[in-house]
Design a protein around this motif. Structure first.
Motif, PDB file in Angstrom:
ATOM      1  N   ARG A  19     -11.140  -8.602   5.165  1.00 49.93           N
ATOM      2  CA  ARG A  19      -9.808  -8.391   4.591  1.00 49.93           C
ATOM      3  C   ARG A  19      -8.870  -7.822   5.643  1.00 49.93           C
ATOM      4  NH1 ARG A  19      -9.966  -7.391  -1.066  1.00 49.93           N
ATOM      5  NH2 ARG A  19      -8.427  -5.755  -0.827  1.00 49.93           N
ATOM      6  N   ASP A  21      -6.221  -5.865   5.722  1.00 53.45           N
ATOM      7  CA  ASP A  21      -5.466  -4.946   4.868  1.00 53.45           C
ATOM      8  C   ASP A  21      -5.032  -3.702   5.653  1.00 53.45           C
ATOM      9  OD1 ASP A  21      -7.826  -3.583   5.215  1.00 53.45           O
ATOM     10  OD2 ASP A  21      -8.451  -3.668   3.120  1.00 53.45           O
ATOM     11  N   THR A  22      -4.609  -2.692   4.921  1.00 46.95           N
ATOM     12  CA  THR A  22      -4.125  -1.451   5.533  1.00 46.95           C
ATOM     13  C   THR A  22      -5.168  -0.828   6.464  1.00 46.95           C
ATOM     14  OG1 THR A  22      -2.710  -1.031   3.625  1.00 46.95           O
ATOM     15  CG2 THR A  22      -3.254   0.869   4.984  1.00 46.95           C
ATOM     16  N   ASP A  23      -6.450  -0.930   6.085  1.00 49.70           N
ATOM     17  CA  ASP A  23      -7.508  -0.361   6.924  1.00 49.70           C
ATOM     18  C   ASP A  23      -7.734  -1.183   8.181  1.00 49.70           C
ATOM     19  OD1 ASP A  23      -7.993   1.690   5.168  1.00 49.70           O
ATOM     20  OD2 ASP A  23      -9.530   0.602   4.057  1.00 49.70           O
ATOM     21  N   ASP A  50      -9.841 -13.861   3.449  1.00 51.16           N
ATOM     22  CA  ASP A  50      -9.377 -14.337   2.140  1.00 51.16           C
ATOM     23  C   ASP A  50      -8.294 -13.429   1.554  1.00 51.16           C
ATOM     24  OD1 ASP A  50     -10.836 -12.156   1.424  1.00 51.16           O
ATOM     25  OD2 ASP A  50     -12.438 -13.279   0.437  1.00 51.16           O
ATOM     26  N   TYR A  51      -7.871 -12.447   2.361  1.00 56.15           N
ATOM     27  CA  TYR A  51      -6.891 -11.498   1.830  1.00 56.15           C
ATOM     28  C   TYR A  51      -6.069 -10.939   2.972  1.00 56.15           C
ATOM     29  CZ  TYR A  51      -5.229  -7.184  -0.431  1.00 56.15           C
ATOM     30  OH  TYR A  51      -4.468  -6.170  -0.938  1.00 56.15           O
ATOM     31  N   ILE A  52      -4.753 -10.948   2.812  1.00 57.91           N
ATOM     32  CA  ILE A  52      -3.883 -10.291   3.800  1.00 57.91           C
ATOM     33  C   ILE A  52      -2.791  -9.536   3.051  1.00 57.91           C
ATOM     34  CG2 ILE A  52      -2.384 -12.329   4.118  1.00 57.91           C
ATOM     35  CD1 ILE A  52      -2.231 -11.437   7.135  1.00 57.91           C
ATOM     36  N   SER A  53      -2.513  -8.319   3.487  1.00 60.46           N
ATOM     37  CA  SER A  53      -1.427  -7.541   2.872  1.00 60.46           C
ATOM     38  C   SER A  53      -0.309  -7.400   3.894  1.00 60.46           C
ATOM     39  CB  SER A  53      -1.936  -6.164   2.450  1.00 60.46           C
ATOM     40  OG  SER A  53      -2.165  -5.376   3.594  1.00 60.46           O
ATOM     41  N   ALA A  55       0.437  -5.026   5.671  1.00 59.02           N
ATOM     42  CA  ALA A  55      -0.028  -4.369   6.902  1.00 59.02           C
ATOM     43  C   ALA A  55      -0.527  -5.424   7.898  1.00 59.02           C
ATOM     44  CB  ALA A  55      -1.134  -3.377   6.576  1.00 59.02           C
TER      45      ALA A  55
ATOM     46  N   LEU B  43      -3.172  -7.186  -3.948  1.00 61.52           N
ATOM     47  CA  LEU B  43      -2.143  -7.078  -2.918  1.00 61.52           C
ATOM     48  C   LEU B  43      -1.055  -6.104  -3.372  1.00 61.52           C
ATOM     49  CD1 LEU B  43      -0.928  -8.163  -0.266  1.00 61.52           C
ATOM     50  CD2 LEU B  43       0.093  -9.998  -1.572  1.00 61.52           C
ATOM     51  N   GLU B  46      -2.361  -2.531  -3.432  1.00 62.58           N
ATOM     52  CA  GLU B  46      -2.406  -1.960  -2.071  1.00 62.58           C
ATOM     53  C   GLU B  46      -1.017  -1.532  -1.613  1.00 62.58           C
ATOM     54  OE1 GLU B  46      -4.450  -4.169   0.999  1.00 62.58           O
ATOM     55  OE2 GLU B  46      -3.303  -3.199   2.583  1.00 62.58           O
ATOM     56  N   GLU B  47      -0.043  -2.416  -1.795  1.00 60.60           N
ATOM     57  CA  GLU B  47       1.311  -2.123  -1.309  1.00 60.60           C
ATOM     58  C   GLU B  47       1.881  -0.870  -1.975  1.00 60.60           C
ATOM     59  OE1 GLU B  47       2.076  -3.665   1.200  1.00 60.60           O
ATOM     60  OE2 GLU B  47       1.174  -5.659   1.077  1.00 60.60           O
TER      61      GLU B  47
END
Lengths: 99, 143
Positions: A19, A21-23, A50-53, A55, B43, B46-47
């Motif tokens: 992922r 993500d933020t981490d 499979d996941y992007i935010s 960040a 998502l 998280e945001e």
């Protein structure tokens, strides 16, 4: 997130898994900062992502800035449709070459 | 599909992001939420949580409360975030211009933009000294 990269003929190829993500985003930014010197372009393999935010997206914006505005510099391969949708929605897809 | 409202109170710290996403995922899985919709909700979770963790109490610390319930037909998840940090309406800001090149892009604002785009409804309210952010998502495929 697992990040593996190698440099071949001044192309930095990076395989990402997990992922973005933020981490994970700071880890990717750190990895790229360390490994970018000497690279003329970067290829990111997203088959395991499979996941992007936001960040993760910010790392993409940072990478485009860092590398000047030459769009061909960053190529992203094997993006899943869910992740591709996020890239398109936010316009980040215009900053990279999606293959 | 009806999943009664559950509540999690946790320190508003980025270290607890996984705890929060797992808590929300559990409720969504109980409601047989399709995977792609679950990722969209994650998502947004998280945001919003990272925003609270980063700004609500800075430089101090405090708690965030997360409530999740599923009700209605079609099944709709309602997720509420509450904090008693500095008053802040994340919806007050204009959406980022997604057509600008990287050099001109404001690197902020993407998170709340993605939240709005991925959820069916979002609302903010300042109530009794608390920031209350509520978002709703229909848990079935549209079309």
């Amino acid at each position: 997130m697992k990040i593996e990269g190698q440099m071949n003929n001044r192309v930095l190829s990076v395989i990402l898994e997990g992922r973005l993500d933020t981490d994970a985003a700071p880890l990717l930014e750190e990895f790229l900062t360390e490994n970018l010197p000497g690279a003329e372009s970067v290829e990111l393999d997203f088959s395991g992502v499979d996941y992007i935010s936001s960040a993760g997206l910010r790392v993409m914006v940072w990478l485009s800035r860092h590398t000047g505005i030459s769009k061909g510099f960053i190529r992203i391969r094997n993006m899943k449709s869910s992740v591709k949708g996020i890239f398109e929605l936010t316009g980040i897809s215009d900053m990279v070459v999606v293959e | 599909m009806e999943i009664p409202v559950k509540e999690l109170v946790t320190a508003a710290s980025v270290d607890n992001l996984e705890t929060v996403t797992e808590f929300v995922d559990e409720q969504l899985e109980a409601a047989d939420c399709p995977m792609n919709i679950q990722l969209q909700v994650e998502l947004a979770v998280e945001e919003i949580f990272v925003n609270i963790a980063s700004y609500a109490y800075a430089p101090g610390t405090g708690n965030a409360t997360v409530r999740v319930g599923v009700s209605g037909e079609p099944a709709t998840a309602e997720i509420t975030f509450m904090d008693s940090g500095v008053q802040y309406d994340p919806l007050a800001k204009d959406d980022p211009d997604v057509n600008l090149p990287a050099s001109e892009r404001d690197i902020g604002g993407l998170g709340i933009f993605l939240t709005k785009k991925n959820m069916d409804e979002v609302a903010y309210e300042y109530r009794d000294g608390m920031n209350v952010f509520t978002m709703k998502k229909i848990l079935t495929e549209q079309r």
